[in-house]
Scaffold this motif. Structure first.
Motif, short mmCIF file in Angstrom:
data_model
loop_
_atom_site.label_atom_id
_atom_site.label_comp_id
_atom_site.label_asym_id
_atom_site.label_seq_id
_atom_site.Cartn_x
_atom_site.Cartn_y
_atom_site.Cartn_z
N VAL A 9 -27.69 -89.28 -2.25
CA VAL A 9 -26.52 -89.07 -2.92
C VAL A 9 -25.82 -88.09 -2.13
O VAL A 9 -26.15 -87.30 -1.30
CB VAL A 9 -26.88 -88.60 -4.55
CG1 VAL A 9 -27.57 -89.65 -5.10
CG2 VAL A 9 -27.53 -87.30 -4.32
N SER A 10 -24.42 -87.75 -2.56
CA SER A 10 -23.75 -86.94 -2.07
C SER A 10 -23.69 -85.52 -2.49
O SER A 10 -24.56 -85.37 -3.66
CB SER A 10 -22.10 -87.08 -2.57
OG SER A 10 -21.64 -86.77 -3.88
N LEU A 11 -23.45 -84.60 -1.72
CA LEU A 11 -23.85 -82.90 -2.24
C LEU A 11 -23.13 -82.78 -3.29
O LEU A 11 -23.63 -82.02 -4.08
CB LEU A 11 -23.51 -82.28 -0.94
CG LEU A 11 -23.40 -80.76 -0.89
CD1 LEU A 11 -24.77 -80.57 -1.16
CD2 LEU A 11 -22.82 -80.05 0.17
N SER A 12 -21.87 -83.18 -3.80
CA SER A 12 -21.30 -82.78 -5.09
C SER A 12 -21.99 -83.29 -6.12
O SER A 12 -22.01 -82.71 -7.17
CB SER A 12 -19.80 -83.30 -4.92
OG SER A 12 -19.77 -84.68 -4.88
N THR A 13 -22.62 -84.49 -6.01
CA THR A 13 -23.52 -85.11 -7.10
C THR A 13 -24.65 -84.06 -7.44
O THR A 13 -24.84 -84.02 -8.38
CB THR A 13 -24.11 -86.45 -6.66
OG1 THR A 13 -22.82 -87.39 -6.69
CG2 THR A 13 -24.83 -86.96 -7.66
N VAL A 14 -25.41 -83.69 -6.36
CA VAL A 14 -26.55 -82.65 -6.48
C VAL A 14 -25.93 -81.45 -7.23
O VAL A 14 -26.54 -80.71 -8.25
CB VAL A 14 -27.14 -82.44 -5.09
CG1 VAL A 14 -28.18 -81.26 -5.44
CG2 VAL A 14 -27.60 -83.65 -4.56
N GLN A 15 -24.86 -80.94 -6.78
CA GLN A 15 -24.16 -79.54 -7.31
C GLN A 15 -23.94 -79.92 -8.77
O GLN A 15 -23.96 -78.89 -9.57
CB GLN A 15 -23.06 -79.08 -6.52
CG GLN A 15 -23.72 -78.76 -5.07
CD GLN A 15 -22.47 -78.55 -4.31
OE1 GLN A 15 -21.43 -78.84 -4.11
NE2 GLN A 15 -22.69 -77.59 -3.00
N LYS A 16 -23.38 -81.20 -8.87
CA LYS A 16 -22.80 -81.54 -10.42
C LYS A 16 -24.18 -81.37 -11.27
O LYS A 16 -23.99 -80.89 -12.46
CB LYS A 16 -22.03 -82.82 -10.42
CG LYS A 16 -21.79 -83.25 -11.97
CD LYS A 16 -20.97 -84.54 -11.74
CE LYS A 16 -20.59 -85.17 -12.95
NZ LYS A 16 -19.69 -86.09 -12.80
#
Length: 143
Positions: A69-76
């Motif tokens: 998944v994207s990095l922004s998804t993990v951070q979200k």
């Protein structure tokens, strides 16, 4: 369209094949920006996997690569669940009271500790043994 093909070829050259390339490699990020892709809806299964990796002490970029998944998804996901990422500890300091793990620069540590007691290491939070000190986000913690 030719630039997308070139980016795919770059990813293949760098990782051996597209299947081995992480989802957040620079070529894929450029392709998604060209095609104006948006992150897909986060599935509940992905959320559970991401939370598990955060709890075990993985950093965000590793989780994004493992879960594809994207990095922004993990951070979200982390932000929505009020979780913080731990650091990777790059230095180990041994003293009479045990081992201490730090992620600060070696120069900063030399001001506090004798250089012959500092050893380079690569350890994640999940591998830090209970009863050990670790230095994170400006303060000492006890696990």
């Amino acid at each position: 369209m030719a630039s997308i093909v070139n980016l795919v070829h770059e990813a293949e050259n760098e990782y051996g094949s597209i299947a081995k390339a992480p989802i957040n490699c620079k070529q894929f990020v450029k392709v998604r920006s060209i095609l104006k892709f948006k992150d897909p809806k986060i599935e509940q299964v992905d959320v559970i996997r991401i939370l598990g990796f955060i709890e075990r002490g993985y950093v965000a970029t590793e989780i994004a690569s493992i879960c594809r998944v994207s990095l922004s998804t993990v951070q979200k996901v982390a932000r929505q669940n009020d979780l913080k990422f731990h650091q990777i500890y790059r230095y180990e300091y041994k003293s009479n009271d045990g081992k201490h793990y730090l992620s600060a620069s070696r120069k900063a540590m030399l001001n506090r500790f004798p250089s012959y007691l500092i050893k380079k290491t690569f350890i994640r939070y999940k591998d830090v043994q209970p009863g050990t000190f670790y230095y994170e986000k400006g303060k000492w913690n006890w696990k």
